[in-house]
Design a protein around this motif. Structure first.
Motif, PDB file in Angstrom:
ATOM      1  N   UNK A  66     -28.016  -6.221 -16.590  1.00  0.00           N
ATOM      2  CA  UNK A  66     -28.240  -6.285 -15.152  1.00  0.00           C
ATOM      3  C   UNK A  66     -29.581  -6.933 -14.861  1.00  0.00           C
ATOM      4  N   UNK A  67     -29.633  -7.766 -13.796  1.00  0.00           N
ATOM      5  CA  UNK A  67     -30.877  -8.371 -13.327  1.00  0.00           C
ATOM      6  C   UNK A  67     -31.004  -8.107 -11.838  1.00  0.00           C
ATOM      7  N   UNK A  68     -32.061  -7.445 -11.450  1.00  0.00           N
ATOM      8  CA  UNK A  68     -32.275  -7.182 -10.024  1.00  0.00           C
ATOM      9  C   UNK A  68     -32.642  -8.468  -9.307  1.00  0.00           C
ATOM     10  N   UNK A  69     -32.062  -8.680  -8.135  1.00  0.00           N
ATOM     11  CA  UNK A  69     -32.342  -9.897  -7.385  1.00  0.00           C
ATOM     12  C   UNK A  69     -33.754  -9.849  -6.824  1.00  0.00           C
ATOM     13  N   UNK A  70     -34.467 -10.929  -7.013  1.00  0.00           N
ATOM     14  CA  UNK A  70     -35.788 -11.102  -6.420  1.00  0.00           C
ATOM     15  C   UNK A  70     -35.866 -12.485  -5.817  1.00  0.00           C
ATOM     16  N   UNK A  71     -36.966 -12.791  -5.133  1.00  0.00           N
ATOM     17  CA  UNK A  71     -37.115 -14.098  -4.512  1.00  0.00           C
ATOM     18  C   UNK A  71     -37.216 -15.190  -5.574  1.00  0.00           C
ATOM     19  N   UNK A  72     -36.768 -16.400  -5.214  1.00  0.00           N
ATOM     20  CA  UNK A  72     -36.799 -17.526  -6.130  1.00  0.00           C
ATOM     21  C   UNK A  72     -35.386 -17.976  -6.416  1.00  0.00           C
ATOM     22  N   UNK A  73     -35.208 -18.939  -7.324  1.00  0.00           N
ATOM     23  CA  UNK A  73     -33.896 -19.499  -7.563  1.00  0.00           C
ATOM     24  C   UNK A  73     -33.786 -19.989  -8.996  1.00  0.00           C
ATOM     25  N   UNK A  74     -32.685 -19.660  -9.650  1.00  0.00           N
ATOM     26  CA  UNK A  74     -32.430 -20.175 -10.991  1.00  0.00           C
ATOM     27  C   UNK A  74     -31.399 -21.281 -10.873  1.00  0.00           C
ATOM     28  N   UNK A  75     -31.538 -22.325 -11.679  1.00  0.00           N
ATOM     29  CA  UNK A  75     -30.589 -23.427 -11.635  1.00  0.00           C
ATOM     30  C   UNK A  75     -29.191 -22.956 -11.952  1.00  0.00           C
ATOM     31  N   UNK A  76     -28.207 -23.506 -11.232  1.00  0.00           N
ATOM     32  CA  UNK A  76     -26.832 -23.063 -11.403  1.00  0.00           C
ATOM     33  C   UNK A  76     -26.326 -23.348 -12.800  1.00  0.00           C
ATOM     34  N   UNK A 107      -7.201 -14.277  -7.951  1.00  0.00           N
ATOM     35  CA  UNK A 107      -8.067 -15.430  -7.705  1.00  0.00           C
ATOM     36  C   UNK A 107      -9.433 -15.140  -8.318  1.00  0.00           C
ATOM     37  N   UNK A 108      -9.841 -15.979  -9.268  1.00  0.00           N
ATOM     38  CA  UNK A 108     -11.131 -15.857  -9.920  1.00  0.00           C
ATOM     39  C   UNK A 108     -11.980 -17.057  -9.542  1.00  0.00           C
ATOM     40  N   UNK A 109     -13.159 -16.822  -9.004  1.00  0.00           N
ATOM     41  CA  UNK A 109     -14.086 -17.904  -8.690  1.00  0.00           C
ATOM     42  C   UNK A 109     -14.759 -18.368  -9.967  1.00  0.00           C
ATOM     43  N   UNK A 110     -15.021 -19.652 -10.044  1.00  0.00           N
ATOM     44  CA  UNK A 110     -15.672 -20.203 -11.219  1.00  0.00           C
ATOM     45  C   UNK A 110     -16.598 -21.341 -10.857  1.00  0.00           C
ATOM     46  N   UNK A 111     -17.322 -21.802 -11.850  1.00  0.00           N
ATOM     47  CA  UNK A 111     -18.373 -22.790 -11.670  1.00  0.00           C
ATOM     48  C   UNK A 111     -17.961 -24.117 -12.269  1.00  0.00           C
ATOM     49  N   UNK A 112     -18.003 -25.187 -11.452  1.00  0.00           N
ATOM     50  CA  UNK A 112     -17.711 -26.521 -11.944  1.00  0.00           C
ATOM     51  C   UNK A 112     -18.966 -27.253 -12.359  1.00  0.00           C
ATOM     52  N   UNK A 113     -18.873 -28.567 -12.396  1.00  0.00           N
ATOM     53  CA  UNK A 113     -19.992 -29.395 -12.838  1.00  0.00           C
ATOM     54  C   UNK A 113     -21.107 -29.395 -11.800  1.00  0.00           C
ATOM     55  N   UNK A 114     -22.340 -29.630 -12.232  1.00  0.00           N
ATOM     56  CA  UNK A 114     -23.445 -29.753 -11.274  1.00  0.00           C
ATOM     57  C   UNK A 114     -23.190 -30.882 -10.289  1.00  0.00           C
ATOM     58  N   UNK A 115     -23.576 -30.664  -9.042  1.00  0.00           N
ATOM     59  CA  UNK A 115     -23.431 -31.692  -8.017  1.00  0.00           C
ATOM     60  C   UNK A 115     -24.779 -32.232  -7.552  1.00  0.00           C
ATOM     61  N   UNK A 116     -25.859 -31.719  -8.123  1.00  0.00           N
ATOM     62  CA  UNK A 116     -27.202 -32.192  -7.781  1.00  0.00           C
ATOM     63  C   UNK A 116     -27.990 -32.426  -9.053  1.00  0.00           C
ATOM     64  N   UNK A 117     -28.949 -33.344  -9.008  1.00  0.00           N
ATOM     65  CA  UNK A 117     -29.717 -33.691 -10.198  1.00  0.00           C
ATOM     66  C   UNK A 117     -30.525 -32.527 -10.733  1.00  0.00           C
ATOM     67  N   UNK A 118     -30.971 -31.638  -9.840  1.00  0.00           N
ATOM     68  CA  UNK A 118     -31.781 -30.509 -10.293  1.00  0.00           C
ATOM     69  C   UNK A 118     -30.941 -29.354 -10.824  1.00  0.00           C
ATOM     70  N   UNK A 119     -29.627 -29.469 -10.760  1.00  0.00           N
ATOM     71  CA  UNK A 119     -28.765 -28.422 -11.299  1.00  0.00           C
ATOM     72  C   UNK A 119     -28.650 -27.187 -10.443  1.00  0.00           C
ATOM     73  N   UNK A 120     -29.201 -27.218  -9.219  1.00  0.00           N
ATOM     74  CA  UNK A 120     -29.179 -26.034  -8.360  1.00  0.00           C
ATOM     75  C   UNK A 120     -27.872 -25.878  -7.600  1.00  0.00           C
ATOM     76  N   UNK A 121     -27.052 -26.909  -7.570  1.00  0.00           N
ATOM     77  CA  UNK A 121     -25.787 -26.866  -6.854  1.00  0.00           C
ATOM     78  C   UNK A 121     -24.665 -27.268  -7.803  1.00  0.00           C
ATOM     79  N   UNK A 122     -23.527 -26.600  -7.687  1.00  0.00           N
ATOM     80  CA  UNK A 122     -22.388 -26.861  -8.563  1.00  0.00           C
ATOM     81  C   UNK A 122     -21.121 -26.951  -7.723  1.00  0.00           C
ATOM     82  N   UNK A 123     -20.088 -27.494  -8.316  1.00  0.00           N
ATOM     83  CA  UNK A 123     -18.787 -27.538  -7.667  1.00  0.00           C
ATOM     84  C   UNK A 123     -18.155 -26.150  -7.690  1.00  0.00           C
ATOM     85  N   UNK A 124     -17.568 -25.753  -6.577  1.00  0.00           N
ATOM     86  CA  UNK A 124     -16.848 -24.493  -6.481  1.00  0.00           C
ATOM     87  C   UNK A 124     -15.454 -24.667  -7.087  1.00  0.00           C
ATOM     88  N   UNK A 125     -15.072 -23.756  -7.971  1.00  0.00           N
ATOM     89  CA  UNK A 125     -13.737 -23.740  -8.548  1.00  0.00           C
ATOM     90  C   UNK A 125     -13.073 -22.402  -8.261  1.00  0.00           C
TER      91      UNK A 125
END
Length: 450
Positions: free
Chosen positions: A33-43, A175-193
């Motif tokens: 488990x990881x508690x949510x805190x401020x900031x962002x990890x690359x997708x 229905x299971x949500x999943x992660x597709x390929x990155x859609x941004x150069x920084x890797x912070x956004x991905x395709x929704x599957x």
């Protein structure tokens, strides 16, 4: 659980895995488990970060800064609502307050990934997931009968080690949500599957939507209309210059943060070309059977709470009166109740002001559960608010019954792994307890009794 994804995605990027990480070795460990805190990890880092053993609580901080002394000297302020504490909960008695429907134990999740109860279908079967593990590079899924323990193994879903999160477990489809390929150069956004299993045809299909912008959180909510609602980034709350100050507990003192906002979209789960911009900027979103609920922002000041009647389109909004320093970490809704989980600051001796605020859809203050370390979650379609407290004299899992107002303590400890999922019936709930000196965990599925 559903909000583990958000916690991981909004953790600090400073400790993201390196690009050459050995995925096979990482997925061989249990999901801490990881508690949510401020900031962002690359997708792109999420695929491995979610399963790293011993993942620490992360924060973007300035190493030399401290919380204002006046704040540390004070006690958490009382909420503007009827308020109860964790000590007010009654010890739950099996057979009187609840019945356990099934359980499953992983003895050692530090040595290898395991098997999990990922949620419950509307007709009472448990989605059982096996792996991926060191000797099995893909997950297997089954529908488990909690009464007999029999497993109906589903056809293989060929997704290698991709992580999934259940967003709908109905009598007709999974229905299971999943992660597709990155859609941004920084890797912070991905395709929704989405991986959709037709329970009658016993076939899987993969859904993607070329016209849907990249998402930050590859999850979403299936609304009463059967569409998948997802959010794409709009604005992100600013981090103070020099980073967040550090509290006496070693975590970022990020109370009263500026919230993040997102654009709301919906997509068809049968037609890849059916993508709709809902024309809303939101924070968190939740659905009841006949309403959509959303906040102005999330992971900071929630702003207003909005309620839309799905039959008439009528909208109302109200101030939830969350408190001056409260950050919204989670939103749920059921019937005429709305549940907000919040972090509202850290005070003397590391005491956290955490709150689970329960409101009516008209804005009435029903009750607020306030105590250090309390984290709340209301699974979609449930009438039972789950609260978890990690460590201390009040550690364990609690349940607040929205229908009857009972507040129960189900366990005196909770495992360090992010386990569980949506439950199929309004009175059901899932919780987990540690095993093998914390190296493993037992998941429990129960039902509250009237």
């Amino acid at each position: 659980m559903g909000n583990d994804l958000a916690e991981l995605m909004r953790s600090s990027a400073d400790d993201a895995p390196p690009g050459d990480v050995d995925v096979a070795s990482v997925v061989a460990t249990g999901r801490r488990r990881v508690r949510r805190r401020r900031g962002l990890v690359g997708a792109t880092a999420l695929a491995t970060a979610a399963v790293v053993t011993g993942a620490a609580t992360l924060a973007l901080t300035s190493a030399g800064s401290n919380v204002d002394d006046d704040r540390l000297a004070a006690s958490p302020p009382r909420p503007d609502a009827p308020t109860i504490r964790l000590s007010d909960a009654e010890p739950a008695v099996e057979g009187r307050d609840y019945e356990e429907l099934t359980s499953y134990t992983n003895e050692d999740l530090e040595a290898d990934n395991g098997q999990y109860l990922d949620g419950v279908t509307d007709d009472g079967l448990v989605l059982f997931r096996d792996g991926p593990r060191a000797d099995q590079r893909y997950p297997r899924f089954a529908l488990l009968d909690p009464a007999t323990g029999d497993k109906d193994w589903l056809p293989r879903l060929d997704i290698d080690q991709t992580q999934t999160w259940p967003v709908e477990l109905s009598t007709d489809r999974l229905v299971l949500a999943g992660m597709g390929a990155p859609t941004s150069e920084d890797g912070l956004h991905v395709a929704q599957l989405a991986y959709v299993f037709d329970r009658d045809a016993r076939t899987w299909r993969t859904m993607s939507w070329p016209d849907l912008p990249g998402v930050e959180l590859p999850a979403g909510d299936v609304g009463p209309d059967g569409r998948l609602y997802v959010t794409t980034p709009d604005t992100q709350g600013a981090i103070p210059e020099g980073g967040w100050p550090v509290g006496t507990d070693g975590e970022a003192e990020d109370a009263d943060a500026e919230g993040d906002t997102f654009r709301l979209w919906s997509v068809s789960l049968t037609d890849a070309d059916d993508v709709r911009d809902e024309g809303l900027v939101v924070g968190d979103v939740a659905f009841t059977d006949d309403a959509m609920v959303w906040t102005d922002s999330s992971n900071g000041d929630a702003g207003m709470v909005h309620v839309r009647d799905l039959a008439t389109g009528e909208e109302t909004a109200f101030d939830p009166r969350t408190g001056e320093r409260c950050n919204l970490l989670g939103l749920g809704a059921s019937g005429d109740r709305i549940v907000l989980s919040q972090y509202c600051g850290t005070y003397a001796d590391g005491v956290r002001d955490d709150r689970v605020q329960i409101l009516s859809t008209d804005g009435e203050q029903v009750v607020t559960i306030q105590d250090s370390g309390a984290e709340g979650w209301l699974p979609a379609g449930s009438e039972v608010v789950n609260l978890t407290v990690y460590g201390g004299e009040h550690g364990g899992t609690y349940a607040y019954d929205l229908a009857g107002g009972r507040f129960l303590r189900l366990s005196e400890d909770v495992s360090s792994y992010g386990l569980g999922g949506p439950t199929g019936q309004p009175r059901e709930l899932m919780w987990h307890t540690p095993e093998n000196r914390g190296r493993g965990a037992t998941q429990h599925l129960g039902r509250l009794l009237d």
